[in-house]
Design an enzyme around this catalytic site. Structure first.
Site, mmCIF file in Angstrom:
data_model
loop_
_atom_site.group_PDB
_atom_site.id
_atom_site.type_symbol
_atom_site.label_atom_id
_atom_site.label_comp_id
_atom_site.label_asym_id
_atom_site.label_seq_id
_atom_site.Cartn_x
_atom_site.Cartn_y
_atom_site.Cartn_z
ATOM 1 N N ASN A 1 0.581 -1.369 -0.127
ATOM 2 C CA ASN A 1 0.023 -0.078 -0.121
ATOM 3 C C ASN A 1 0.703 1.028 0.194
ATOM 4 O O ASN A 1 0.849 1.773 -1.119
ATOM 5 C CB ASN A 1 -1.051 0.375 1.440
ATOM 6 C CG ASN A 1 -1.445 -1.139 1.484
ATOM 7 O OD1 ASN A 1 -2.033 -1.791 0.025
ATOM 8 N ND2 ASN A 1 -2.129 -1.663 2.122
ATOM 9 N N TYR B 1 -7.466 -13.983 8.664
ATOM 10 C CA TYR B 1 -6.164 -14.176 7.928
ATOM 11 C C TYR B 1 -6.441 -15.527 7.723
ATOM 12 O O TYR B 1 -7.225 -16.300 8.343
ATOM 13 C CB TYR B 1 -5.495 -13.774 8.632
ATOM 14 C CG TYR B 1 -4.959 -12.343 8.878
ATOM 15 C CD1 TYR B 1 -4.859 -11.274 8.002
ATOM 16 C CD2 TYR B 1 -4.757 -12.464 10.346
ATOM 17 C CE1 TYR B 1 -4.448 -10.624 7.970
ATOM 18 C CE2 TYR B 1 -4.413 -10.851 10.442
ATOM 19 C CZ TYR B 1 -3.947 -9.598 9.821
ATOM 20 O OH TYR B 1 -3.846 -8.488 9.669
ATOM 21 N N ASP B 2 -6.322 -15.693 6.057
ATOM 22 C CA ASP B 2 -5.192 -17.209 5.881
ATOM 23 C C ASP B 2 -4.467 -17.104 4.835
ATOM 24 O O ASP B 2 -4.848 -16.960 3.549
ATOM 25 C CB ASP B 2 -7.010 -17.479 5.206
ATOM 26 C CG ASP B 2 -6.417 -18.863 4.180
ATOM 27 O OD1 ASP B 2 -5.672 -19.524 4.930
ATOM 28 O OD2 ASP B 2 -7.659 -19.841 3.228
ATOM 29 N N ARG B 3 -3.589 -16.741 5.583
ATOM 30 C CA ARG B 3 -2.403 -16.597 4.900
ATOM 31 C C ARG B 3 -1.131 -17.165 4.935
ATOM 32 O O ARG B 3 -0.146 -17.183 4.825
ATOM 33 C CB ARG B 3 -1.639 -15.020 5.245
ATOM 34 C CG ARG B 3 -1.414 -14.923 7.090
ATOM 35 C CD ARG B 3 -1.307 -13.494 6.745
ATOM 36 N NE ARG B 3 -0.772 -12.610 7.026
ATOM 37 C CZ ARG B 3 -0.531 -11.368 6.851
ATOM 38 N NH1 ARG B 3 -1.196 -10.851 7.157
ATOM 39 N NH2 ARG B 3 0.594 -10.694 6.549
ATOM 40 N N ASN C 1 2.952 -0.990 13.916
ATOM 41 C CA ASN C 1 1.638 -2.161 13.231
ATOM 42 C C ASN C 1 1.574 -3.336 13.737
ATOM 43 O O ASN C 1 1.768 -4.694 13.479
ATOM 44 C CB ASN C 1 1.872 -1.952 11.734
ATOM 45 C CG ASN C 1 1.052 -1.458 11.316
ATOM 46 O OD1 ASN C 1 0.417 -1.610 11.228
ATOM 47 N ND2 ASN C 1 1.057 -1.374 9.410
ATOM 48 N N ARG D 1 0.237 -7.017 15.266
ATOM 49 C CA ARG D 1 -0.865 -7.683 15.180
ATOM 50 C C ARG D 1 -1.405 -8.970 16.112
ATOM 51 O O ARG D 1 -0.026 -10.212 16.163
ATOM 52 C CB ARG D 1 -0.838 -7.769 13.547
ATOM 53 C CG ARG D 1 -1.152 -6.987 12.145
ATOM 54 C CD ARG D 1 -2.208 -6.024 12.194
ATOM 55 N NE ARG D 1 -2.337 -5.918 11.598
ATOM 56 C CZ ARG D 1 -2.130 -4.074 11.233
ATOM 57 N NH1 ARG D 1 -1.776 -3.492 12.507
ATOM 58 N NH2 ARG D 1 -2.881 -3.372 10.196
ATOM 59 N N THR E 1 -0.203 8.630 15.033
ATOM 60 C CA THR E 1 -1.741 9.136 14.510
ATOM 61 C C THR E 1 -2.486 8.873 15.506
ATOM 62 O O THR E 1 -1.769 8.114 16.344
ATOM 63 C CB THR E 1 -1.528 7.982 13.194
ATOM 64 O OG1 THR E 1 -0.994 6.942 13.631
ATOM 65 C CG2 THR E 1 -0.904 8.340 12.299
ATOM 66 N N GLY F 1 -3.330 3.984 7.815
ATOM 67 C CA GLY F 1 -1.642 3.804 8.701
ATOM 68 C C GLY F 1 -0.961 3.818 6.829
ATOM 69 O O GLY F 1 -0.150 4.647 7.263
ATOM 70 N N ASP F 2 -1.328 3.175 6.312
ATOM 71 C CA ASP F 2 -0.179 2.946 5.557
ATOM 72 C C ASP F 2 0.068 4.567 4.659
ATOM 73 O O ASP F 2 0.903 4.735 3.877
ATOM 74 C CB ASP F 2 0.127 1.450 3.944
ATOM 75 C CG ASP F 2 -0.326 0.330 4.627
ATOM 76 O OD1 ASP F 2 0.741 0.392 5.672
ATOM 77 O OD2 ASP F 2 -1.264 -0.678 5.280
#
Length: 341
Positions: A39, A105-107, A168, A170, A242, A281-282
């Site tokens: 992004n 998520y499916d990563r 970031n 997660r 931010t 944010g990106d």
């Protein structure tokens, strides 16, 4: 000659129900691509920079579609390694009113998970580059990718490249303890740190006083202290935080602060009605990097970054599809939204 920026991370296939449908209602999903550092690369390409995105994607058509999504906006994809079996997926259910958005998520096992050090020639990748950006999402994928991130940071430093990182955090990817340990090592190489209300607390245990992110309250003095603590601990040249006041899933107040080691700069505050907040944010990171590379002063830099991100919240998908002129116009005070003829 456009200034070169390199970003490194995972681009994923985003599957989202139409409009505000919930997952359990959905009968079809819209498919787009996005991911933290991808992004940022798209933002920078839209602003006229030579932005390269580094990752690993499968050789099959779904992987190629991800490459094509980046190429469409002028991102340099020549350093993307090809191999592995799958593209990471994330499912997005858009929130509305008091119902929050949800991400599933499916990563696991995606191509970037299986990347090796041999996939990336960092010396070549950073040749002629001025800036390198990554986020805390990438080293969270697994220990191997964290090591590759560290190699990239060391190579960037050797090449004299400025490094930025968006913390970031997660919690679906790793624990706070693990994040603190890994990011603590990586942040030794970082020049510009980007964080939000919760990242500094989750990753490094640094809290803003008298602030409740769930009550939509922001205390400026608390964030000054957070930025100073981060800069003092790691030697960051700049810290950008931010400040999101979440009134509901649809309506947020949005502003930010920049600390340059001596002074604090606060942007104006925008009252946003949100179309899509993923990538917000990106888009801030992309705006901040662009402003720094353009040599803007500190106040102009934070105003540009916040205006860029404010506009992103009005755009569907992960990518911030706005021009430099549009951001400068909003940063300069024209937030009316009147039709341009």
């Amino acid at each position: 000659m456009a200034k070169r920026v390199v970003t490194f991370g995972e681009i994923m296939l985003r599957l989202a129900p139409e409009g505000y449908y919930r997952f359990v209602q959905a009968e079809k999903y819209g498919a787009t691509y996005g991911g933290g550092e991808a992004n940022v690369a798209v933002s920078l390409a839209n602003y006229g920079f030579d932005a390269a995105f580094v990752t690993k994607l499968p050789k099959h058509e779904i992987g190629q579609a991800g490459v094509n999504a980046l190429r469409r906006f002028g991102v340099n994809t020549s350093y993307i390694a090809r191999g592995g079996d799958r593209v990471g997926i994330y499912f997005l259910e858009k929130g509305a009113s008091q119902r929050p958005s949800k991400v599933i998520y499916d990563r696991a096992g995606s191509s970037i998970y299986t990347a090796s050090r041999e996939d990336f020639n960092w010396k070549e990748i950073f040749d002629g580059a001025e800036w390198f950006h990554f986020t805390g999402i990438t080293p969270a994928l697994n220990d191997n990718i964290a090591e590759i991130c560290l190699e990239a940071c060391k190579a960037a430093k050797e090449a004299g490249v400025t490094i930025s990182c968006d913390l970031n955090y997660r919690n679906k990817l790793w624990s706070k303890e693990k994040a603190g340990e890994v990011m603590g090592e990586l942040c030794k190489y970082v020049d510009v740190c980007i964080a939000n209300e919760e990242d500094a607390a989750d990753v490094f245990g640094i809290h803003a006083a008298n602030t409740d992110v769930y009550a939509g309250e922001v205390n400026r003095e608390g964030y000054k202290d957070v930025a100073k603590q981060l800069a003092d601990r790691f030697g960051f040249r700049k810290v950008a935080i931010t400040l999101r006041e979440s009134l509901s899933a649809n309506d947020n107040n949005w502003s930010a602060m920049l600390y340059d080691g001596s002074s604090y700069y606060f942007s104006k505050k925008y009252k946003m009605h949100i179309v899509d907040r993923v990538g917000g944010g990106d888009s801030f990171g992309g705006g901040l990097i662009a402003a720094c590379l353009n040599g803007y002063d500190a106040q102009t830099t934070i105003e540009f970054a916040v205006a860029a991100s404010c506009l992103k919240h009005s755009i569907e998908g992960d990518f911030n599809m706005v021009s430099m002129d549009e951001v400068l116009k909003l940063a300069g005070g024209d937030g009316s939204g009147r039709v341009q003829r």
